[in-house]
Write a protein that holds these residues in place. Sequence first.
Motif, PDB file in Angstrom:
ATOM      1  N   PRO A  54       0.811  -1.283   0.062  1.00  0.00           N
ATOM      2  CA  PRO A  54      -0.001   0.021  -0.107  1.00  0.00           C
ATOM      3  C   PRO A  54       0.882   1.338  -0.010  1.00  0.00           C
ATOM      4  N   GLU A  55       0.331   2.350  -0.296  1.00  0.00           N
ATOM      5  CA  GLU A  55       0.962   3.584  -0.295  1.00  0.00           C
ATOM      6  C   GLU A  55       0.862   4.057   1.103  1.00  0.00           C
ATOM      7  N   ILE A  56       2.111   4.349   1.629  1.00  0.00           N
ATOM      8  CA  ILE A  56       2.159   5.026   2.996  1.00  0.00           C
ATOM      9  C   ILE A  56       2.723   6.457   3.018  1.00  0.00           C
ATOM     10  N   GLU A  57       1.678   7.075   3.506  1.00  0.00           N
ATOM     11  CA  GLU A  57       1.846   8.489   3.229  1.00  0.00           C
ATOM     12  C   GLU A  57       2.951   9.289   3.982  1.00  0.00           C
ATOM     13  N   ASN A  58       3.210   8.714   5.227  1.00  0.00           N
ATOM     14  CA  ASN A  58       4.213   9.429   5.983  1.00  0.00           C
ATOM     15  C   ASN A  58       4.710   8.245   7.084  1.00  0.00           C
ATOM     16  N   ARG A  59       5.990   8.045   7.038  1.00  0.00           N
ATOM     17  CA  ARG A  59       6.507   6.982   7.787  1.00  0.00           C
ATOM     18  C   ARG A  59       7.923   7.684   8.613  1.00  0.00           C
ATOM     19  N   CYS A  60       8.104   7.109   9.513  1.00  0.00           N
ATOM     20  CA  CYS A  60       9.337   7.652  10.652  1.00  0.00           C
ATOM     21  C   CYS A  60      10.507   7.450   9.778  1.00  0.00           C
ATOM     22  N   GLU A  61      11.292   8.779  10.028  1.00  0.00           N
ATOM     23  CA  GLU A  61      12.621   8.601   9.223  1.00  0.00           C
ATOM     24  C   GLU A  61      13.659   7.871   9.842  1.00  0.00           C
ATOM     25  N   ARG A  62      13.334   7.348  11.214  1.00  0.00           N
ATOM     26  CA  ARG A  62      14.166   6.828  11.942  1.00  0.00           C
ATOM     27  C   ARG A  62      13.949   5.346  11.946  1.00  0.00           C
ATOM     28  N   CYS A  63      12.813   4.779  12.019  1.00  0.00           N
ATOM     29  CA  CYS A  63      12.301   3.373  12.116  1.00  0.00           C
ATOM     30  C   CYS A  63      11.576   3.040  11.314  1.00  0.00           C
ATOM     31  N   GLY A  64      10.895   3.531  10.207  1.00  0.00           N
ATOM     32  CA  GLY A  64       9.971   3.350   9.184  1.00  0.00           C
ATOM     33  C   GLY A  64       8.621   3.201   9.660  1.00  0.00           C
ATOM     34  N   ALA A  65       8.276   3.164  10.896  1.00  0.00           N
ATOM     35  CA  ALA A  65       6.710   3.194  11.044  1.00  0.00           C
ATOM     36  C   ALA A  65       5.833   4.128  10.722  1.00  0.00           C
ATOM     37  N   ALA A  66       4.745   3.583  10.235  1.00  0.00           N
ATOM     38  CA  ALA A  66       3.536   4.665   9.632  1.00  0.00           C
ATOM     39  C   ALA A  66       3.167   5.441  10.791  1.00  0.00           C
ATOM     40  N   ALA A  69      -0.090  12.020   9.196  1.00  0.00           N
ATOM     41  CA  ALA A  69       0.223  12.885   8.299  1.00  0.00           C
ATOM     42  C   ALA A  69       1.017  14.223   8.605  1.00  0.00           C
ATOM     43  N   TYR A  70       0.931  14.505   9.722  1.00  0.00           N
ATOM     44  CA  TYR A  70       1.691  15.753  10.245  1.00  0.00           C
ATOM     45  C   TYR A  70       2.606  15.669  11.382  1.00  0.00           C
ATOM     46  N   VAL A  71       3.063  14.406  11.433  1.00  0.00           N
ATOM     47  CA  VAL A  71       4.073  14.197  12.851  1.00  0.00           C
ATOM     48  C   VAL A  71       5.504  14.330  12.253  1.00  0.00           C
ATOM     49  N   ILE A  72       6.057  14.951  12.862  1.00  0.00           N
ATOM     50  CA  ILE A  72       7.534  15.415  12.545  1.00  0.00           C
ATOM     51  C   ILE A  72       8.431  13.989  13.087  1.00  0.00           C
ATOM     52  N   THR A  73       9.188  13.522  12.345  1.00  0.00           N
ATOM     53  CA  THR A  73       9.827  12.139  12.797  1.00  0.00           C
ATOM     54  C   THR A  73      11.470  12.415  12.694  1.00  0.00           C
ATOM     55  N   SER A  74      11.812  13.445  12.654  1.00  0.00           N
ATOM     56  CA  SER A  74      13.303  13.597  12.493  1.00  0.00           C
ATOM     57  C   SER A  74      14.015  13.207  13.437  1.00  0.00           C
ATOM     58  N   ARG A  75      13.500  13.277  14.836  1.00  0.00           N
ATOM     59  CA  ARG A  75      14.099  12.417  15.869  1.00  0.00           C
ATOM     60  C   ARG A  75      13.534  11.207  16.230  1.00  0.00           C
ATOM     61  N   GLY A  76      12.729  10.520  15.448  1.00  0.00           N
ATOM     62  CA  GLY A  76      12.122   9.379  15.769  1.00  0.00           C
ATOM     63  C   GLY A  76      10.619   9.689  16.147  1.00  0.00           C
ATOM     64  N   CYS A  77       9.684   8.753  16.331  1.00  0.00           N
ATOM     65  CA  CYS A  77       8.443   8.601  16.700  1.00  0.00           C
ATOM     66  C   CYS A  77       8.052   8.019  17.894  1.00  0.00           C
ATOM     67  N   ALA A 249       8.691  -6.004   6.104  1.00  0.00           N
ATOM     68  CA  ALA A 249       7.540  -5.390   6.817  1.00  0.00           C
ATOM     69  C   ALA A 249       8.092  -4.687   8.235  1.00  0.00           C
ATOM     70  N   ARG A 250       7.395  -3.860   8.575  1.00  0.00           N
ATOM     71  CA  ARG A 250       7.677  -3.014   9.968  1.00  0.00           C
ATOM     72  C   ARG A 250       6.522  -3.463  10.946  1.00  0.00           C
ATOM     73  N   VAL A 251       6.841  -4.223  11.920  1.00  0.00           N
ATOM     74  CA  VAL A 251       5.839  -4.548  12.860  1.00  0.00           C
ATOM     75  C   VAL A 251       5.788  -3.381  13.857  1.00  0.00           C
ATOM     76  N   LEU A 252       4.575  -3.129  14.129  1.00  0.00           N
ATOM     77  CA  LEU A 252       4.358  -1.981  15.031  1.00  0.00           C
ATOM     78  C   LEU A 252       3.794  -2.742  16.379  1.00  0.00           C
ATOM     79  N   ASP A 253       3.169  -3.806  16.390  1.00  0.00           N
ATOM     80  CA  ASP A 253       2.682  -4.614  17.617  1.00  0.00           C
ATOM     81  C   ASP A 253       3.941  -5.460  17.934  1.00  0.00           C
ATOM     82  N   ALA A 254       4.417  -5.176  19.083  1.00  0.00           N
ATOM     83  CA  ALA A 254       5.731  -5.969  19.503  1.00  0.00           C
ATOM     84  C   ALA A 254       5.317  -7.509  19.978  1.00  0.00           C
ATOM     85  N   SER A 255       4.025  -7.699  20.183  1.00  0.00           N
ATOM     86  CA  SER A 255       3.545  -9.051  20.386  1.00  0.00           C
ATOM     87  C   SER A 255       3.214  -9.881  19.179  1.00  0.00           C
ATOM     88  N   ALA A 256       3.461  -9.443  18.156  1.00  0.00           N
ATOM     89  CA  ALA A 256       2.852  -9.760  16.859  1.00  0.00           C
ATOM     90  C   ALA A 256       3.915 -11.247  16.640  1.00  0.00           C
TER      91      ALA A 256
END
Length: 256
Positions: A54-66, A69-77, A249-256
């Motif tokens: 899928p198209e992912i509009e905004n991802r964290c620059e540091r870890c790749g997490a979705a 849209a307006y979250v600034i991620t230059s220092r992570g998320c 893939a980037r897993v957002l749920d650490a229990s997955a």
Amino acid sequence: MRQKVRTAVKNLLTAALDFALPWQCLLCQSTNHSAASPDNRRSFCQSCLELLAPEIENRCERCGAAVGAYVITSRGCVHCRKKPIRFDSVVCLSMYDDAIRKAILSGKWSHSTVIMEALAQLLADRRHAELHALRPQIVIPVPQSVPSRLTRHFNSATLIADVLARRLGVPVDHHILKRSRNSRPQKRVAVQQRFENQKDAFALNDAHLLKGMRVLLVDDVLTTGATCSEAARLLKKNRAASCPVAVIARVLDASA
């Protein structure tokens, strides 16, 4: 004239192959030719392709997490800000949802490498610009632990690394990074302890070859980032110039 003959022969051979070995989507097993994706016809149908990439509009620059849209991620998320991550960035095909989870698990536990190679090709196609922008000089897969080597038929990270290296036109090294000890499987370790669990889990062969090199570290999935972070720490300690990560893939749920 010759071109028309070649095209006709190619179409004839394709039709014969389709008759003898009907096309089937690797994910949903659909045999509907009209549903086949024109740019990935031998792998996934168009519907599955949209779920897998899928198209992912905004991802964290540091870890790749979705992220929003307006979250600034230059220092992570929120997913990585308080974690001691040592790699530079993450390129991924998708977040770890139902479709990509099914594809990855089917591929990892299969006797065949077809699904994992198809996912790797999809990563190379859909994230082409991001991968090339990293300008890697060498691709290194995350090595398997001994238990994984004994229970799985192949190393998914190695397959993905091979595909990406070919598409990027750079060498891949399967031997420079190795396991120095068998850490506990990450899924069996509390999230808060996963970085500690991977501490000193890797060693290097011919470490001098890394000096000044832009390394692309490759794995199949990234959850907390502990495994890739420890590998990146070692690579940078031995003077690698940079170490971004590429995963399916980037897993957002650490229990997955």
